[in-house]
Design an enzyme around this catalytic site. Structure first.
Site, PDB file in Angstrom:
ATOM      1  N   HIS A 259     -22.284 -25.787 -21.840  1.00 19.29           N
ATOM      2  CA  HIS A 259     -21.899 -24.951 -22.990  1.00 19.29           C
ATOM      3  C   HIS A 259     -23.136 -24.471 -23.769  1.00 19.29           C
ATOM      4  CE1 HIS A 259     -17.724 -26.527 -22.645  1.00 19.29           C
ATOM      5  NE2 HIS A 259     -18.268 -27.727 -22.557  1.00 19.29           N
TER       6      HIS A 259
HETATM    7  O1  RIB Z   1     -17.208 -27.662 -27.126  1.00 20.29           O
HETATM    8  C1  RIB Z   1     -18.488 -27.792 -26.567  1.00 20.29           C
HETATM    9  C2  RIB Z   1     -19.490 -28.129 -27.617  1.00 20.29           C
HETATM   10  O2  RIB Z   1     -19.170 -29.391 -28.169  1.00 20.29           O
HETATM   11  C3  RIB Z   1     -20.915 -28.275 -27.061  1.00 20.29           C
HETATM   12  O3  RIB Z   1     -21.835 -27.911 -28.058  1.00 20.29           O
HETATM   13  C4  RIB Z   1     -21.020 -29.742 -26.771  1.00 20.29           C
HETATM   14  O4  RIB Z   1     -22.363 -30.227 -26.866  1.00 20.29           O
HETATM   15  C5  RIB Z   1     -20.201 -30.314 -27.891  1.00 20.29           C
HETATM   16  O5  RIB Z   1     -21.037 -30.418 -29.020  1.00 20.29           O
END
Ligand code: RIB
Ligand code: CA
Length: 350
Positions: A259
């Site tokens: 992500h």
């Molecule tokens: O939903 C994904 C996010 O939440 C990313 O930033 C992961 O590191 C968590 O923080």
């Protein structure tokens, strides 16, 4: 603030490192497996002038996100980058962590020595304010966790929003959440902070689950990192190996989604993604839906709020004015090109 928003509305593409560089960024983060990859990618990207890294509580408590951030700075051999300690809790809620996805230590369970590096004395919010005021109009804040630090900085200085070039965020979703059916984790943890960011007038580039769901790390990627044999590539491989195993023990066949690395990569090369203009607002009252990001496009109804209740005095927010976007939202991604960039740079020679 209308000025910066109008200027953004005319912007051809989201904030990015673009051709000229280096570009000043502050990276706000809750490492976190994918945060760790994003930090290592950033520190191996010459287009960026990383003014600082500001850890926040999120995936795991601040007691872990702070040393994890310091560990990544040490592994990348970048002691030139200051680390300023951020919030240990959201603005108005109890902290909800994601140890189920990132392991108890936030790095998938991968163990690294205690960091020798120390954070600077300034808090994250004070640091963000000082750097933005030092370089007005030049700094992009890249948020990879709950946006508590940025919101705190904005609340401390009413003029600050107008001096921030842009926010590139991993967060939100226009296609359902990953913590609840409505909310993505970062916005779920601190919806009030994210609402402040979207309503600040700062041009927002939103990289949400709509695209990050298509970035699962594979064993093949890890093998490339292990073969490269550098301090950065081996550390990334170790974190990934541990987290893939954690995923598998929980019955997930696919690897962890990158992500945050995609959000960082989108700043380096926005052409990795397809973008659409939206007016994005954040639900903060919903008992079931707090943390939901709603994307409004030009529509005949112009309705932004719910139908008025019989007891309610005010009707919902009707919009008669023209559609004014506050965010560029990523709606598709070239995953292969993204991984070429991510793995290529992490496996690259120093
Ligand atoms: O939903 C994904 C996010 O939440 C990313 O930033 C992961 O590191 C968590 O923080
Ligand atoms: Ca994160």
């Amino acid at each position: 603030l209308g000025g910066s928003r109008l200027a953004f509305a005319q912007a051809a593409r989201p904030q990015s490192a673009g051709a000229a560089g280096p570009h000043r960024v502050i990276i706000d983060t809750d490492p976190g497996v994918d945060d760790a990859f994003a930090l290592l990618l950033a520190m191996r990207s010459p287009e960026l002038k990383i003014e600082g890294i500001t850890p926040v509580a999120g995936n795991v408590p601040l007691e872990l996100t702070l040393p994890n951030a310091l560990r990544m700075v040490e592994i990348a051999n970048r002691p030139d980058i200051p680390v300023a300690v951020g919030a240990r809790a959201p603005l108005m809620r109890r902290l909800v962590t994601a140890t189920y996805a990132h392991g108890e230590n936030g790095l998938g369970g991968a163990v690294f020595p205690e960091p020798k590096l120390k954070p600077i004395a300034e808090s994250a919010a004070v640091f963000i304010r000082r750097i933005v005021r030092k370089y007005p109009g030049e700094v992009t804040v890249i948020t990879l966790g709950p946006q508590t630090n940025l919101a705190t900085a904005l609340a401390s200085d009413p003029e600050l929003a107008g001096m921030i070039k842009g926010v590139t965020m991993m967060g939100g979703s226009l296609s359902g959440g990953n913590v609840t059916p409505a909310a993505e984790f970062n916005v779920y943890v601190d919806p009030e902070a994210s609402r402040m960011v979207f309503q600040s007038g700062i041009p927002v580039t939103m990289v949400g689950l709509d695209v990050t769901r298509k970035t699962a790390l594979t064993d093949a990627h890890v093998k490339i990192l292990e073969t490269a044999g550098t301090a950065v590539s081996l550390a990334a491989a170790k974190i990934a190996r541990n987290d893939i195993d954690l995923n598998r023990r929980q019955g997930n066949s696919s690897g962890p989604n990158m992500h945050d690395s995609l959000a960082l990569a989108s700043f380096l090369d926005p052409s990795l993604l397809t973008w659409k203009d939206y007016y994005v607002d954040v639900e903060t009252q919903g008992e079931l839906t707090a943390g939901e990001t709603l994307g409004y496009r030009p529509s005949e109804s112009g309705l932004r709020g719910s139908a008025p209740t019989l007891a309610g005095t005010k009707t919902s927010v009707m919009l008669r004015d023209k559609f004014t976007p506050n965010a560029k939202v990523a709606v598709d991604v070239n995953s292969a090109r993204f991984f070429d960039l991510l793995i290529g740079r992490l496996a690259g020679k120093a």
